[in-house]
Enzyme design. Structure first.
Site, mmCIF file in Angstrom:
data_model
loop_
_atom_site.group_PDB
_atom_site.id
_atom_site.type_symbol
_atom_site.label_atom_id
_atom_site.label_comp_id
_atom_site.label_asym_id
_atom_site.label_seq_id
_atom_site.Cartn_x
_atom_site.Cartn_y
_atom_site.Cartn_z
ATOM 1 N N SER A 151 10.753 26.953 -33.346
ATOM 2 C CA SER A 151 11.003 27.807 -32.185
ATOM 3 C C SER A 151 11.160 27.199 -31.095
ATOM 4 C CB SER A 151 9.133 28.235 -32.146
ATOM 5 O OG SER A 151 9.108 29.570 -31.309
ATOM 6 N N ASP A 176 12.816 28.909 -37.411
ATOM 7 C CA ASP A 176 12.479 29.909 -37.018
ATOM 8 C C ASP A 176 12.816 30.584 -35.059
ATOM 9 O OD1 ASP A 176 11.807 32.771 -38.478
ATOM 10 O OD2 ASP A 176 9.983 32.591 -36.961
ATOM 11 N N HIS A 371 5.394 34.109 -38.043
ATOM 12 C CA HIS A 371 6.303 32.728 -37.000
ATOM 13 C C HIS A 371 6.082 31.695 -37.756
ATOM 14 C CE1 HIS A 371 8.912 31.704 -33.242
ATOM 15 N NE2 HIS A 371 8.304 31.065 -32.910
#
Length: 408
Positions: A151, A176, A371
């Site tokens: 992230s 991601d 996530h």
């Protein structure tokens, strides 16, 4: 006839069979009991990493967790709000597959890292921190370095790599995060943050929330990761520092166990308490400090003990800078081997779709995860990373680990 009678009887509802309400109540109790079997007690990081240390750069201290002494360095960069401990389970899986060293960093403003300006989370500052840490740890003799970022950490890995801040860079793995979808998501980020509980009565409550809300879908990961994301409201201490090596909280923390799922919403509503008010109430002992209790006590009014280590809502000014231009930097300004690991194929934007078709990077899509990919499916991520290292001839395999092939 007797066999037929028994079969017909077994198909009838309990009340018709003459079983009655008592058996129905017993059945409900068994279901509730099964819900209560989760253990939300925290775990210590010492099982997963060899050691921790503070890397001093000027007046700043960056907490790093390290494992291994041979092979390439995997520099692990967590996402916004997480800590270095988000990599714990993945680190254990990686060590069983290939020869490598791992360095997981608490980024500025996170975990046990302390800097002169914890609020400066600009891409240039965070990327600069990474370069300084590598130089301080290894100098001119650094082995090949593979940046692995999740992230926000994935974005910072790209900025550090494209900016030439890692002299021995051998690879970049981004987990991601994609420019297009990230920029679109920024509009709803504040709403998401407001929807989270602001405070927790115990580390156990925070772990339960993380698991039941899907913050992480892996309970073992939540038990080691969540303490690094919390601080004690009264002392300001990071929750990780309140655990023994066995992972048991020290006396000043409050503990709950076997909390029914039906009480979770009540817990979250009661915990949205002003931080300053909570501190004053704790100091004045106007609230009962909870100790081990039955789940019936969760409805009692009790003081929250923990809040988030970082208030992400106050970092909004830095969000666009993390992600703007990310696809171009990843595709065209990094010469090392590249890997993009996604939780959904729908997250791929146009530039990356074209780049993937042109063979500019390796891509892997994992299923059945959220996530926090590295927490939800650490074994699958370890397979992909280990194969990436082997395919690029950066390391050797342990035992009978089989090289997997990239796929969508």
């Amino acid at each position: 006839m007797e066999l037929r009678k028994n079969l017909l009887t077994n198909r009838l509802p309990p009340s018709i069979r003459g079983v009655g309400d008592n058996n129905m109540a017993t059945s409900l109790q068994k279901k509730t009991s099964r819900k209560q079997q989760h253990d939300f007690s925290p775990s210590s990081w010492t099982k997963y990493f060899d050691k921790s240390e503070d890397v001093e750069i000027q007046k700043n201290k960056f907490r790093v967790y390290r494992s291994g002494t041979e092979g390439p360095i995997l520099l692990l960069l967590h996402g916004g709000g997480y800590s270095a401990l988000t990599w714990s389970l993945l680190n254990e899986e990686l060590k069983s597959r290939v020869v490598c060293q791992t360095v997981a960093i608490d980024l500025r403003g996170h975990g046990n890292t302390i800097t002169e300006n914890d609020d400066d989370l600009s891409k240039d500052t965070l990327a600069g921190d990474i370069g300084h840490i590598v130089d301080k740890l290894y100098g001119d003799e650094a082995p090949p370095v593979v940046l692995v970022g999740h992230s926000m950490g994935g974005a910072i890995a790209v900025h550090a790599a494209s900016g030439g801040l890692i002299r021995s860079l051998a690879g970049v793995c981004v987990i991601d995060v994609v420019e297009g979808t990230a920029m679109q998501a920024l509009a709803s980020m504040q709403s998401y943050l407001r929807g989270r509980p602001k405070n927790f009565r115990s580390i156990e409550h925070a772990i339960e929330w993380a698991f039941r809300s899907g913050h992480t879908r892996n309970l073992d990961a939540a038990k080691i990761s969540m303490p690094g994301q919390l601080k004690n409201l009264l002392t300001g201490t990071i929750a990780t520092n309140e655990l023994t090596e066995e992972g048991i909280a020290t006396a000043e923390t409050c503990t709950f166990s076997n909390i029914e799922t039906s009480t979770v919403d009540t817990i979250l509503e009661e915990e949205d308490v002003d931080e300053e008010l909570a501190k004053s109430k704790l100091k004045e002992n106007h609230f009962k400090i909870p100790g081990p209790s039955s789940h019936n006590d969760v409805h009692d009014r009790q003081a929250p003990m923990y809040t988030w280590r970082i208030d992400l809502s106050k970092t909004e000014s830095h969000w666009p800078g993390w992600f703007q231009g990310l696809s171009d930097l990843f595709l065209n300004h990094i010469q090392a081997s590249k890997l993009l690991l996604l939780a959904s194929i729908n997250g791929l934007d146009t530039d990356l779709t074209v780049g993937q078709m042109q063979g500019k990077f390796q891509m892997q899509v994992l299923t059945r995860c959220g996530h926090a990919v590295q927490e939800d499916t650490p074994d699958q991520v370890a397979d992909v990373l280990a194969s990436f290292l082997l395919r690029n001839r950066l390391t050797t395999a342990h035992g009978d680990f089989n090289l997997s092939f990239p796929s969508c």
